[in-house]
Design a protein around this motif. Structure first.
Motif, PDB file in Angstrom:
ATOM      1  N   GLY A 239       0.799  -1.209   0.000  1.00  0.00           N
ATOM      2  CA  GLY A 239       0.000   0.000   0.000  1.00  0.00           C
ATOM      3  C   GLY A 239       0.836   1.265   0.000  1.00  0.00           C
ATOM      4  N   LEU A 240       0.141   2.375  -0.148  1.00  0.00           N
ATOM      5  CA  LEU A 240       0.766   3.691  -0.087  1.00  0.00           C
ATOM      6  C   LEU A 240      -0.287   4.695   0.344  1.00  0.00           C
ATOM      7  CD1 LEU A 240       1.081   5.257  -3.631  1.00  0.00           C
ATOM      8  CD2 LEU A 240      -0.153   3.120  -3.239  1.00  0.00           C
ATOM      9  N   PHE A 241       0.164   5.865   0.794  1.00  0.00           N
ATOM     10  CA  PHE A 241      -0.751   6.940   1.161  1.00  0.00           C
ATOM     11  C   PHE A 241      -1.089   7.724  -0.103  1.00  0.00           C
ATOM     12  CE2 PHE A 241       0.771   7.585   5.853  1.00  0.00           C
ATOM     13  CZ  PHE A 241       0.419   6.269   6.125  1.00  0.00           C
ATOM     14  N   ALA A 242      -2.391   7.815  -0.415  1.00  0.00           N
ATOM     15  CA  ALA A 242      -2.825   8.606  -1.562  1.00  0.00           C
ATOM     16  C   ALA A 242      -3.283   9.998  -1.152  1.00  0.00           C
ATOM     17  CB  ALA A 242      -3.953   7.886  -2.300  1.00  0.00           C
ATOM     18  N   GLY A 243      -3.694  10.147   0.087  1.00  0.00           N
ATOM     19  CA  GLY A 243      -4.136  11.440   0.589  1.00  0.00           C
ATOM     20  C   GLY A 243      -4.280  11.372   2.095  1.00  0.00           C
ATOM     21  N   GLN A 244      -4.237  12.538   2.742  1.00  0.00           N
ATOM     22  CA  GLN A 244      -4.216  12.550   4.205  1.00  0.00           C
ATOM     23  C   GLN A 244      -4.664  13.917   4.721  1.00  0.00           C
ATOM     24  OE1 GLN A 244      -0.381  11.443   5.651  1.00  0.00           O
ATOM     25  NE2 GLN A 244      -1.165  10.699   7.597  1.00  0.00           N
ATOM     26  N   GLN A 245      -5.446  13.871   5.779  1.00  0.00           N
ATOM     27  CA  GLN A 245      -5.881  15.100   6.444  1.00  0.00           C
ATOM     28  C   GLN A 245      -5.693  14.933   7.945  1.00  0.00           C
ATOM     29  OE1 GLN A 245      -9.532  17.092   5.133  1.00  0.00           O
ATOM     30  NE2 GLN A 245     -10.296  16.988   7.256  1.00  0.00           N
ATOM     31  N   ILE A 246      -4.961  15.858   8.548  1.00  0.00           N
ATOM     32  CA  ILE A 246      -4.766  15.868   9.996  1.00  0.00           C
ATOM     33  C   ILE A 246      -5.331  17.172  10.527  1.00  0.00           C
ATOM     34  CG2 ILE A 246      -3.093  15.881  11.887  1.00  0.00           C
ATOM     35  CD1 ILE A 246      -1.261  14.187  10.133  1.00  0.00           C
ATOM     36  N   ARG A 247      -6.232  17.056  11.486  1.00  0.00           N
ATOM     37  CA  ARG A 247      -6.896  18.235  12.050  1.00  0.00           C
ATOM     38  C   ARG A 247      -6.736  18.245  13.561  1.00  0.00           C
ATOM     39  NH1 ARG A 247     -13.210  18.976  13.148  1.00  0.00           N
ATOM     40  NH2 ARG A 247     -13.205  21.155  13.847  1.00  0.00           N
ATOM     41  N   LEU A 248      -6.204  19.329  14.079  1.00  0.00           N
ATOM     42  CA  LEU A 248      -6.128  19.534  15.517  1.00  0.00           C
ATOM     43  C   LEU A 248      -7.395  20.241  15.980  1.00  0.00           C
ATOM     44  CD1 LEU A 248      -2.425  20.732  15.658  1.00  0.00           C
ATOM     45  CD2 LEU A 248      -3.303  18.523  16.449  1.00  0.00           C
ATOM     46  N   ILE A 249      -8.018  19.707  17.002  1.00  0.00           N
ATOM     47  CA  ILE A 249      -9.260  20.265  17.533  1.00  0.00           C
ATOM     48  C   ILE A 249      -8.998  20.997  18.846  1.00  0.00           C
ATOM     49  CG2 ILE A 249     -11.580  19.692  18.387  1.00  0.00           C
ATOM     50  CD1 ILE A 249     -11.381  17.227  16.431  1.00  0.00           C
ATOM     51  N   ARG A 250      -8.247  20.346  19.719  1.00  0.00           N
ATOM     52  CA  ARG A 250      -7.768  20.974  20.953  1.00  0.00           C
ATOM     53  C   ARG A 250      -6.299  20.595  21.111  1.00  0.00           C
ATOM     54  NH1 ARG A 250     -11.781  20.639  26.025  1.00  0.00           N
ATOM     55  NH2 ARG A 250     -10.189  22.125  26.727  1.00  0.00           N
ATOM     56  N   GLY A 251      -5.495  21.093  20.176  1.00  0.00           N
ATOM     57  CA  GLY A 251      -4.087  20.750  20.143  1.00  0.00           C
ATOM     58  C   GLY A 251      -3.264  21.679  21.000  1.00  0.00           C
ATOM     59  N   PRO A 252      -1.948  21.451  20.904  1.00  0.00           N
ATOM     60  CA  PRO A 252      -1.249  20.407  20.139  1.00  0.00           C
ATOM     61  C   PRO A 252      -1.325  19.050  20.829  1.00  0.00           C
ATOM     62  CG  PRO A 252       0.320  21.767  21.346  1.00  0.00           C
ATOM     63  CD  PRO A 252      -1.027  22.374  21.593  1.00  0.00           C
ATOM     64  N   LEU A 253      -0.758  18.026  20.145  1.00  0.00           N
ATOM     65  CA  LEU A 253      -0.550  16.737  20.786  1.00  0.00           C
ATOM     66  C   LEU A 253       0.836  16.743  21.417  1.00  0.00           C
ATOM     67  CD1 LEU A 253      -2.105  14.150  18.302  1.00  0.00           C
ATOM     68  CD2 LEU A 253      -3.217  15.665  19.961  1.00  0.00           C
ATOM     69  N   PHE A 254       0.967  16.068  22.561  1.00  0.00           N
ATOM     70  CA  PHE A 254       2.165  16.195  23.381  1.00  0.00           C
ATOM     71  C   PHE A 254       2.962  14.899  23.450  1.00  0.00           C
ATOM     72  CE2 PHE A 254      -0.853  19.300  25.201  1.00  0.00           C
ATOM     73  CZ  PHE A 254      -0.111  20.456  25.034  1.00  0.00           C
ATOM     74  N   VAL A 255       4.255  15.057  23.579  1.00  0.00           N
ATOM     75  CA  VAL A 255       5.154  13.931  23.820  1.00  0.00           C
ATOM     76  C   VAL A 255       4.839  13.347  25.202  1.00  0.00           C
ATOM     77  CG1 VAL A 255       7.570  13.221  24.032  1.00  0.00           C
ATOM     78  CG2 VAL A 255       6.926  15.033  22.403  1.00  0.00           C
ATOM     79  N   ASP A 256       4.901  12.009  25.293  1.00  0.00           N
ATOM     80  CA  ASP A 256       4.676  11.283  26.559  1.00  0.00           C
ATOM     81  C   ASP A 256       3.288  11.508  27.135  1.00  0.00           C
ATOM     82  OD1 ASP A 256       7.094   9.826  26.874  1.00  0.00           O
ATOM     83  OD2 ASP A 256       8.124  11.647  27.516  1.00  0.00           O
ATOM     84  N   GLN A 257       2.304  11.675  26.260  1.00  0.00           N
ATOM     85  CA  GLN A 257       0.899  11.801  26.674  1.00  0.00           C
ATOM     86  C   GLN A 257       0.133  10.605  26.126  1.00  0.00           C
ATOM     87  OE1 GLN A 257      -1.101  14.141  28.475  1.00  0.00           O
ATOM     88  NE2 GLN A 257      -2.600  12.508  28.119  1.00  0.00           N
ATOM     89  N   ASP A 258      -0.740  10.022  26.923  1.00  0.00           N
ATOM     90  CA  ASP A 258      -1.550   8.898  26.474  1.00  0.00           C
ATOM     91  C   ASP A 258      -2.771   9.392  25.691  1.00  0.00           C
ATOM     92  OD1 ASP A 258       0.002   6.853  27.605  1.00  0.00           O
ATOM     93  OD2 ASP A 258      -0.927   7.132  29.561  1.00  0.00           O
ATOM     94  N   TYR A 259      -3.061   8.654  24.600  1.00  0.00           N
ATOM     95  CA  TYR A 259      -4.227   8.952  23.770  1.00  0.00           C
ATOM     96  C   TYR A 259      -4.954   7.647  23.435  1.00  0.00           C
ATOM     97  CZ  TYR A 259      -1.947  13.466  23.065  1.00  0.00           C
ATOM     98  OH  TYR A 259      -1.347  14.686  23.270  1.00  0.00           O
ATOM     99  N   ALA A 260      -6.266   7.743  23.268  1.00  0.00           N
ATOM    100  CA  ALA A 260      -7.080   6.628  22.794  1.00  0.00           C
ATOM    101  C   ALA A 260      -7.559   6.931  21.386  1.00  0.00           C
ATOM    102  CB  ALA A 260      -8.273   6.398  23.716  1.00  0.00           C
ATOM    103  N   LEU A 261      -7.656   5.891  20.557  1.00  0.00           N
ATOM    104  CA  LEU A 261      -8.049   6.056  19.165  1.00  0.00           C
ATOM    105  C   LEU A 261      -9.337   5.310  18.869  1.00  0.00           C
ATOM    106  CD1 LEU A 261      -4.627   5.461  17.349  1.00  0.00           C
ATOM    107  CD2 LEU A 261      -5.522   7.577  18.332  1.00  0.00           C
TER     108      LEU A 261
END
Length: 319
Positions: A239-261
């Motif tokens: 596979g390969l990436f054909a397109g991508q969108q990244i949106r921050l809603i209440r950013g930024p994202l932080f180093v050493d922070q836990d997130y759920a997906l």
């Protein structure tokens, strides 16, 4: 189109541009499903490419200084970048980023990247806040026709969700698995646009008092556990990436922070050479479960890389 005013008599569209950069290839050793990826030179050669390409979101870093100049701190807190990848880039090739200047009061701009000879690398949009317009990937999704000839992805459904809960974090020296055989510290040593706020020392001086994850590395953070979601098609396929969108809603994202997906297939599509999934990943900060970001990834698999494609297409009455 800009309109002339008493102070600005020209209607010429203007853009910010950055310097030519030569992004590094850091995925040559990437593996998934027990095989090398398209970023491996030999695998790429077998598919008719001259070398393993650099991963698309690597180019997002070249836009950060331009968009921070336009939007300031908001770019890091509510920024969105949405790109359709057009031409692959290999190591030693030079790339320049361009951002159109916004109309007065506008919060959405057109972006593009080109090689030194003008070859288009990507096209898209960027914004802060709620732009009130569809972004590049959302526009492309709206134009999709129903996929009626799927072979590799025929078992997948729009609305299908990730199989298991995913909890992730990114430390400076944390290895992110076979999909991403490098660390954040490795990336910061090679990133095209260094930033004090990305570093352990400089992060304490950031507006948030903590080091932040670069936009291009948000793709790595969210992609490192994607195999657990089981939203891929039949295997083996490259596979390969054909397109991508990244949106921050209440950013930024932080180093050493836990997130759920949470992941969901929001569209399926096909072209003459590929079959695609469009997966929305929502990112929740833990332990509060606050929605802080989301990504839409158009991941394409190459029909020629699936060894059973022709036989199964005939069996399905598609060839």
């Amino acid at each position: 189109m800009s309109l002339p005013t008493a102070d600005t008599p020209f209607a010429t569209p203007l853009a910010l541009s950055g310097p030519l950069r030569q992004p590094r290839q850091m995925l040559a050793d990437q593996t998934y499903d027990g095989h090398k990826s398209i970023h491996d030179d030999a695998t790429a050669g077998n598919l008719g490419l001259r070398a393993g390409p650099i991963e698309g979101p690597t180019h997002f870093s070249q836009f950060d200084p331009l968009l921070a100049r336009l939007f300031g701190r908001q770019w890091f807190e509510t920024g969105c970048i949405s790109a359709h990848y057009q031409t692959m880039v290999v190591e030693s090739e030079s790339v320049r980023a361009f951002v159109d200047l916004p109309e007065p009061g506008a919060t959405l701009v057109r972006i593009r990247a080109e090689k030194a000879d003008g070859t288009p690398v990507l096209t898209g949009t960027a914004s802060v806040g709620e732009p009130g317009q569809l972004h590049e990937l959302e526009q492309r999704m709206a134009r999709l026709r129903p996929a009626t000839g799927l072979v590799i992805n025929r078992d997948l459904k729009v609305g299908q969700r990730g199989a298991v809960p995913e909890t992730i974090r990114m430390g400076f020296d944390q290895h992110m698995g076979d999909h991403y055989p490098f660390t954040l510290r490795d990336k910061l040593a090679a990133i095209t646009e260094p930033c004090d706020w990305y570093t352990p020392e400089g992060g304490a001086r950031s507006p948030w008092g903590r080091p932040i994850i670069p936009m291009e590395m948000i793709s790595v953070l969210l992609g490192s556990t994607i195999a657990d979601a089981q939203l891929g098609g039949r295997k083996p396929a490259v596979g390969l990436f054909a397109g991508q969108q990244i949106r921050l809603i209440r950013g930024p994202l932080f180093v050493d922070q836990d997130y759920a997906l949470e992941r969901e297939i929001v569209a399926l599509s096909e072209s003459a050479r590929t079959e695609s999934t469009w997966v929305r990943t929502r990112v929740f900060e833990l332990p509060s479960r606050t929605l802080v970001a989301e990504m839409i990834l158009n991941g394409a698999v190459m029909k020629a890389s699936y060894p059973h494609y022709e036989r199964e297409a005939r069996e399905l009455g598609l060839a």
